[in-house]
Design a protein around this motif. Structure first.
Motif, PDB file in Angstrom:
ATOM      1  N   LYS A  18      11.122 -20.850  51.659  1.00 34.04           N
ATOM      2  CA  LYS A  18      10.191 -21.585  52.403  1.00 34.04           C
ATOM      3  C   LYS A  18      10.666 -22.976  52.797  1.00 34.04           C
ATOM      4  O   LYS A  18      11.319 -23.333  52.165  1.00 34.04           O
ATOM      5  N   SER A  19       9.985 -23.554  53.702  1.00 33.06           N
ATOM      6  CA  SER A  19      10.374 -24.818  54.252  1.00 33.06           C
ATOM      7  C   SER A  19       8.976 -25.423  54.988  1.00 33.06           C
ATOM      8  O   SER A  19       8.199 -24.838  55.195  1.00 33.06           O
ATOM      9  N   SER A  20       9.057 -26.786  54.920  1.00 33.95           N
ATOM     10  CA  SER A  20       8.223 -27.507  55.631  1.00 33.95           C
ATOM     11  C   SER A  20       8.128 -27.523  56.991  1.00 33.95           C
ATOM     12  O   SER A  20       9.320 -27.563  57.435  1.00 33.95           O
ATOM     13  N   ARG A  21       7.325 -27.304  57.748  1.00 29.92           N
ATOM     14  CA  ARG A  21       6.970 -27.564  59.015  1.00 29.92           C
ATOM     15  C   ARG A  21       6.110 -28.582  59.491  1.00 29.92           C
ATOM     16  O   ARG A  21       5.112 -28.881  58.682  1.00 29.92           O
ATOM     17  N   GLN A  22       6.129 -28.984  60.847  1.00 34.03           N
ATOM     18  CA  GLN A  22       5.330 -29.975  61.316  1.00 34.03           C
ATOM     19  C   GLN A  22       3.686 -29.564  61.201  1.00 34.03           C
ATOM     20  O   GLN A  22       2.788 -30.381  60.745  1.00 34.03           O
ATOM     21  N   ASP A  23       3.634 -28.416  61.446  1.00 38.83           N
ATOM     22  CA  ASP A  23       1.943 -27.838  61.477  1.00 38.83           C
ATOM     23  C   ASP A  23       1.928 -27.229  59.935  1.00 38.83           C
ATOM     24  O   ASP A  23       0.527 -26.970  59.839  1.00 38.83           O
ATOM     25  N   LYS A  24       2.553 -26.979  59.143  1.00 33.58           N
ATOM     26  CA  LYS A  24       2.519 -26.305  57.946  1.00 33.58           C
ATOM     27  C   LYS A  24       3.236 -26.981  56.757  1.00 33.58           C
ATOM     28  O   LYS A  24       4.505 -26.366  56.446  1.00 33.58           O
ATOM     29  N   PRO A  25       2.813 -27.885  56.034  1.00 25.88           N
ATOM     30  CA  PRO A  25       3.588 -28.688  54.988  1.00 25.88           C
ATOM     31  C   PRO A  25       3.793 -27.647  53.923  1.00 25.88           C
ATOM     32  O   PRO A  25       2.857 -26.862  53.659  1.00 25.88           O
ATOM     33  N   LEU A  26       4.883 -27.793  53.193  1.00 28.16           N
ATOM     34  CA  LEU A  26       5.114 -26.988  52.114  1.00 28.16           C
ATOM     35  C   LEU A  26       4.557 -27.714  50.752  1.00 28.16           C
ATOM     36  O   LEU A  26       5.138 -28.907  50.521  1.00 28.16           O
ATOM     37  N   PHE A  27       3.851 -26.991  50.176  1.00 21.00           N
ATOM     38  CA  PHE A  27       3.179 -27.551  48.999  1.00 21.00           C
ATOM     39  C   PHE A  27       3.866 -26.677  47.575  1.00 21.00           C
ATOM     40  O   PHE A  27       3.957 -25.430  47.949  1.00 21.00           O
ATOM     41  N   SER A  28       4.277 -27.354  46.743  1.00 22.77           N
ATOM     42  CA  SER A  28       4.945 -26.598  45.362  1.00 22.77           C
ATOM     43  C   SER A  28       3.923 -26.838  44.441  1.00 22.77           C
ATOM     44  O   SER A  28       3.445 -27.738  44.040  1.00 22.77           O
ATOM     45  N   VAL A  29       3.638 -25.589  43.842  1.00 21.74           N
ATOM     46  CA  VAL A  29       2.590 -25.525  42.561  1.00 21.74           C
ATOM     47  C   VAL A  29       3.565 -24.741  41.474  1.00 21.74           C
ATOM     48  O   VAL A  29       4.393 -23.737  41.702  1.00 21.74           O
ATOM     49  N   VAL A  30       3.423 -25.273  40.483  1.00 17.57           N
ATOM     50  CA  VAL A  30       4.330 -25.311  39.227  1.00 17.57           C
ATOM     51  C   VAL A  30       3.072 -24.854  37.984  1.00 17.57           C
ATOM     52  O   VAL A  30       2.144 -25.510  37.813  1.00 17.57           O
ATOM     53  N   THR A  31       3.564 -23.618  37.257  1.00 17.90           N
ATOM     54  CA  THR A  31       2.710 -23.248  36.232  1.00 17.90           C
ATOM     55  C   THR A  31       3.860 -23.150  35.154  1.00 17.90           C
ATOM     56  O   THR A  31       4.756 -22.383  35.078  1.00 17.90           O
ATOM     57  N   VAL A  32       3.732 -24.140  34.070  1.00 12.30           N
ATOM     58  CA  VAL A  32       4.268 -23.864  32.981  1.00 12.30           C
ATOM     59  C   VAL A  32       3.638 -23.036  31.717  1.00 12.30           C
ATOM     60  O   VAL A  32       2.582 -23.289  31.486  1.00 12.30           O
ATOM     61  N   VAL A  33       4.239 -22.067  31.103  1.00  8.58           N
ATOM     62  CA  VAL A  33       3.525 -21.154  30.344  1.00  8.58           C
ATOM     63  C   VAL A  33       4.333 -20.883  28.993  1.00  8.58           C
ATOM     64  O   VAL A  33       5.611 -20.899  29.155  1.00  8.58           O
ATOM     65  N   PHE A  34       3.581 -20.678  27.980  1.00  9.86           N
ATOM     66  CA  PHE A  34       4.196 -20.034  26.768  1.00  9.86           C
ATOM     67  C   PHE A  34       3.281 -19.280  25.952  1.00  9.86           C
ATOM     68  O   PHE A  34       2.136 -19.778  25.803  1.00  9.86           O
ATOM     69  N   ASN A  35       3.517 -17.821  26.006  1.00 12.50           N
ATOM     70  CA  ASN A  35       2.483 -16.788  25.500  1.00 12.50           C
ATOM     71  C   ASN A  35       1.187 -17.091  25.990  1.00 12.50           C
ATOM     72  O   ASN A  35       0.048 -17.269  25.460  1.00 12.50           O
TER      73      ASN A  35
END
Length: 270
Positions: A18-35
């Motif tokens: 995926k990449s950022s575009r002028q009309d559609k910025p790219l958002f990164s979401v991170v989930t850190v998990v353990f058990n």
């Protein structure tokens, strides 16, 4: 069940980038998990079912010993990248994740929290100006989703307590990479990070909408945070200031009585 061998997967390894575009910025979401087998699926679904499709979802698993990895693999075609390997704690995993993200902004969603379904559509419609970070509102709920309290945003009180709900905060990648999370803290590095963020004098925007549901019961709500809050405040504002607010947080009637003259002086000198 988990072992010590590093594993990874996701759309990225299949050539879907995926990449950022002028009309559609790219958002990164991170989930850190353990058990996190009991709550992770709800978290994943809240990301992949958003009403906006240019979201890069990264999951960093700390070598879980339960069925967390099985749940992640069920959504392999909808998660952009995931990795499972041992780490030294939640903030070590979060710092690792920063380098895995390619979005314009990065947000962290805990493995027992979830977004409102229209969060990202609302962000795109209302984030018209380029800012260094932005944030929305957050509700504190129990495991059944029943509202317990609403997080009140107040940047003026950042010296006293957490002023921004971290699971509803998005920061530009280059700023996150520069500031990072202090891994010497076990549960308060997000507060330390937000203090650093505010003191940088960066541009920001508050979007007055609930982004996130924060579920009670995780490490940040069950562990004793007073000592770490003291350490964070001491590192930024000095021993005396940190000691005062440590005593305030104890909320002991006798201590409050002794602190009353100091509280009166503070109000008069504001």
């Amino acid at each position: 069940m988990g072992d010590s061998i590093s594993k990874n997967g996701g759309c990225r390894l299949k050539g879907h980038l995926k990449s950022s575009r002028q009309d559609k910025p790219l958002f990164s979401v991170v989930t850190v998990v353990f058990n996190g087998e009991n709550t992770l699926e709800r978290t994943i679904l809240s990301v992949i079912n958003q009403n906006y499709d240019n979201i890069e979802y990264i999951i960093v698993d700390g070598n879980s010993k339960d069925h967390t990895l099985d749940i992640i693999k069920q959504y392999d075609d909808q998660i952009d990248y995931w990795i499972s390997e041992p780490d030294t704690g939640i903030y070590n995993a979060m710092n690792k994740a920063i380098g895995l993200c390619t979005g314009d902004y990065i947000g962290f969603l805990n493995a027992d929290d979830w977004y409102e379904p229209d969060t990202f559509g609302y962000i795109v419609e209302n984030l018209k100006n380029d800012v260094d970070y932005f944030f929305g509102d957050l509700d504190v709920v129990d495991e059944e989703g029943i509202l317990k309290s609403h997080f009140t945003v107040n940047l003026d009180n950042y010296k006293h307590h957490m002023p921004i709900p971290h699971p509803a905060l998005f920061v530009k990648k280059n700023i996150l990479a520069k500031l990072q999370f202090n891994e010497s803290y076990r549960i308060a590095a997000d507060y330390d990070f937000v203090i650093k963020l505010i003191r940088q004098g960066l541009t920001y925007k508050y979007l007055k909408k609930k982004f996130t549901n924060f579920c009670l019961g995780g490490i940040s709500t069950t562990a004793n945070t007073n000592v770490e809050m003291f350490k964070v405040q001491k590192s930024h504002f000095g021993f005396i200031y940190a000691s005062y607010w440590y005593l305030v947080r104890l909320n002991n009637p006798i201590v409050n009585l002794l602190l009353k003259p100091l509280t009166t002086i503070r109000k008069r000198t504001r």
